[in-house]
Scaffold this active site. Structure first.
Site, PDB file in Angstrom:
ATOM      1  N   VAL A 131      42.118  33.596  43.705  1.00 41.85           N
ATOM      2  CA  VAL A 131      42.617  33.044  42.639  1.00 41.85           C
ATOM      3  C   VAL A 131      43.613  33.894  42.067  1.00 41.85           C
ATOM      4  O   VAL A 131      44.674  33.831  41.093  1.00 41.85           O
ATOM      5  CB  VAL A 131      41.941  32.354  41.452  1.00 41.85           C
ATOM      6  CG1 VAL A 131      41.194  31.197  42.116  1.00 41.85           C
ATOM      7  CG2 VAL A 131      41.214  33.422  40.642  1.00 41.85           C
ATOM      8  N   LYS A 132      43.689  35.353  42.199  1.00 44.42           N
ATOM      9  CA  LYS A 132      44.458  36.335  41.845  1.00 44.42           C
ATOM     10  C   LYS A 132      45.694  36.349  42.414  1.00 44.42           C
ATOM     11  O   LYS A 132      45.872  35.734  43.540  1.00 44.42           O
ATOM     12  CB  LYS A 132      43.637  37.815  41.520  1.00 44.42           C
ATOM     13  CG  LYS A 132      42.211  37.784  41.179  1.00 44.42           C
ATOM     14  CD  LYS A 132      42.138  37.399  39.570  1.00 44.42           C
ATOM     15  CE  LYS A 132      40.885  36.818  39.007  1.00 44.42           C
ATOM     16  NZ  LYS A 132      39.685  37.727  38.804  1.00 44.42           N
ATOM     17  N   HIS A 133      46.557  37.377  41.947  1.00 46.57           N
ATOM     18  CA  HIS A 133      47.756  37.467  42.582  1.00 46.57           C
ATOM     19  C   HIS A 133      47.933  37.723  44.295  1.00 46.57           C
ATOM     20  O   HIS A 133      48.694  37.528  44.959  1.00 46.57           O
ATOM     21  CB  HIS A 133      48.778  38.263  42.119  1.00 46.57           C
ATOM     22  CG  HIS A 133      49.262  38.007  40.614  1.00 46.57           C
ATOM     23  ND1 HIS A 133      50.328  38.504  39.991  1.00 46.57           N
ATOM     24  CD2 HIS A 133      48.798  37.407  39.660  1.00 46.57           C
ATOM     25  CE1 HIS A 133      50.494  37.996  38.802  1.00 46.57           C
ATOM     26  NE2 HIS A 133      49.693  37.417  38.602  1.00 46.57           N
ATOM     27  N   HIS A 173      40.314  38.643  44.401  1.00 50.07           N
ATOM     28  CA  HIS A 173      39.537  37.178  44.447  1.00 50.07           C
ATOM     29  C   HIS A 173      40.946  36.367  44.989  1.00 50.07           C
ATOM     30  O   HIS A 173      42.029  36.509  44.233  1.00 50.07           O
ATOM     31  CB  HIS A 173      38.830  36.906  43.230  1.00 50.07           C
ATOM     32  CG  HIS A 173      38.200  35.738  43.263  1.00 50.07           C
ATOM     33  ND1 HIS A 173      38.884  34.461  43.136  1.00 50.07           N
ATOM     34  CD2 HIS A 173      37.124  35.321  43.616  1.00 50.07           C
ATOM     35  CE1 HIS A 173      38.148  33.638  43.275  1.00 50.07           C
ATOM     36  NE2 HIS A 173      36.814  33.993  43.450  1.00 50.07           N
TER      37      HIS A 173
END
Ligand SMILES: *Cc1c(COP(=O)(O)O)cnc(C)c1O
Length: 384
Positions: free
Chosen positions: A193-195, A191
């Protein structure tokens, strides 16, 4: 400061865009060569033997539950301080969720409380445990593995926050999050917002060949064309459905984006560590409680969580200044859905107290020095 500063943001560069466009112009939009390429690169990155890429992290948790044969009424344990999907993926298979309180230092599932829960029930009561590398703080999976072996539990690491994180085991070896050494299965999310951003996307890593084979089937309807699995063979068109799988595939152009993003993952973690260090120094000696980090772990810093007395006040003050800090998480056991299943206030007091005071400050690799200085200035202004 004109622009809004979010708590997390993806970083898409020209190399990423070229990778996606090249794939869009190729023969395959889905299930082409980028799938295996992403899986191999990710297995290499974590150090796991096998990787299975999927449509999202929640699908990864659901397939983990299916592959581990979670059935109606099986009791599984997770942390209340995580995204709801850590629990829901198992609930889809009818599991009964148990929430064990967090360690007040790391905010991860408290292994001592887990041990007490296990000791207070007959052996065989519980089926599995799903610790979460919360905010990017790596769970000590060696310890969890010992306990899981003793009580015959499966061990699923929710590593959605932690690509690039590691801890040191009792032999002093570096254990990367998701490397398959201790957990049966680890799950990741792509997603934005993840790394690593792939639009949507998820990954399972494992060192277990049987689980891997099962996951590959479950990802696409339980259907196989593999000759060694077929019970009959009517010709080139022939395939068989062996179990009730799903369509949890990811597209090739998303995988292409994932591959390109993965190539910069280490740089991203380095920058996250730098940002964390700067926040921690800036808040030293103030009323802002900064994250605890043991020297033997590499925190992957998906989030930078502080605790303050007047959390709502600070949240609103930062919003007024266009800083969109966020709260991670509202304890899952207090969600109306899980309350209807019998959970209530007071069941996980440490998690509940944590929730009253926690706030995630902006943390993403492209956060500029000026932006971070502004965030620090506003936080200090408020707490003084
Ligand atoms: C994001 C996340 C998930 C779910 O991932 P999706 O790709 O959004 O489905 C699961 N667990 C944790 C801890 C997460 O942060």
């Amino acid at each position: 400061m004109g622009n809004v500063i979010p708590y997390g943001r993806q970083d898409i560069n020209d190399q990423d865009i070229t990778a996606v466009v090249d794939t869009l112009k190729s023969d395959f939009l889905t299930q082409g060569p980028k799938i295996a390429e992403f899986e191999n690169a990710f297995a290499h990155y974590t150090g796991a033997k096998y990787a299975v890429v999927l449509s999202n992290g929640t699908a990864a948790l659901h397939l983990a539950a299916l592959a581990l044969r979670v059935k109606e009424g099986d009791k599984v344990i997770t942390s209340p301080i995580t995204f709801a999907a850590s629990a829901n993926g198992f609930r889809y298979c009818g599991a009964e969720l148990y929430f064990v309180d967090i360690d007040p230092r790391t905010y991860n599932l408290d292994i001592n409380k887990l041990r007490s829960l296990l000791e207070s029930h007959p052996k065989g009561t519980f089926k599995g445990v799903i610790p979460v590398d919360f905010a990017g703080y790596p769970v000590d999976l060696e310890e969890f593995c010992k306990l899981a072996d003793e009580y015959n539990l499966f061990l699923v690491e929710d590593a959605c926050h932690a690509p690039g994180g590691y801890f040191k085991n009792s032999k002093g070896e570096q254990v990367n999050c998701g490397n398959g050494q201790y957990a049966d299965i680890s799950v990741f999310s792509f997603h934005p917002v993840k790394h690593i951003a792939a639009g949507e996307g998820g990954m399972i890593t494992t060192n277990n060949k049987e689980l891997y084979d099962e996951l590959i089937l479950l990802r696409t309807h339980g259907i196989t064309k593999s000759e060694d699995l077929l019970t009959e063979n009517h010709g080139g068109w022939y395939y068989e459905m062996h179990n009730l799988g799903y369509n949890y595939r990811i597209t090739d152009f998303q995988a292409a984006l994932g591959i390109s993003q993965l190539s910069r993952a280490d740089k991203g973690v380095e920058r996250r560590l730098e940002i964390a260090e700067k926040y921690t120094q800036a808040f030293e000696g103030t009323k802002v409680k900064t994250p605890f980090v043991e020297s033997s772990v590499q925190h992957a810093h998906h989030l930078y969580v502080i605790q303050v007395e007047d959390r709502k006040g600070l949240y609103d003050y930062l919003r007024e200044n266009k800083i969109l800090a966020q709260v991670h998480y509202i304890p899952i056991h207090l969600m109306p859905y899980y309350k209807n299943l019998g959970w209530k206030e007071g069941d996980c007091p440490i998690a509940e107290a944590y929730y009253e005071h926690c706030l995630s400050l902006p943390m993403f690799p492209t956060l500029t020095v000026e932006e971070q200085d502004f965030v620090i200035e506003k936080v200090l202004e408020f707490v003084k």
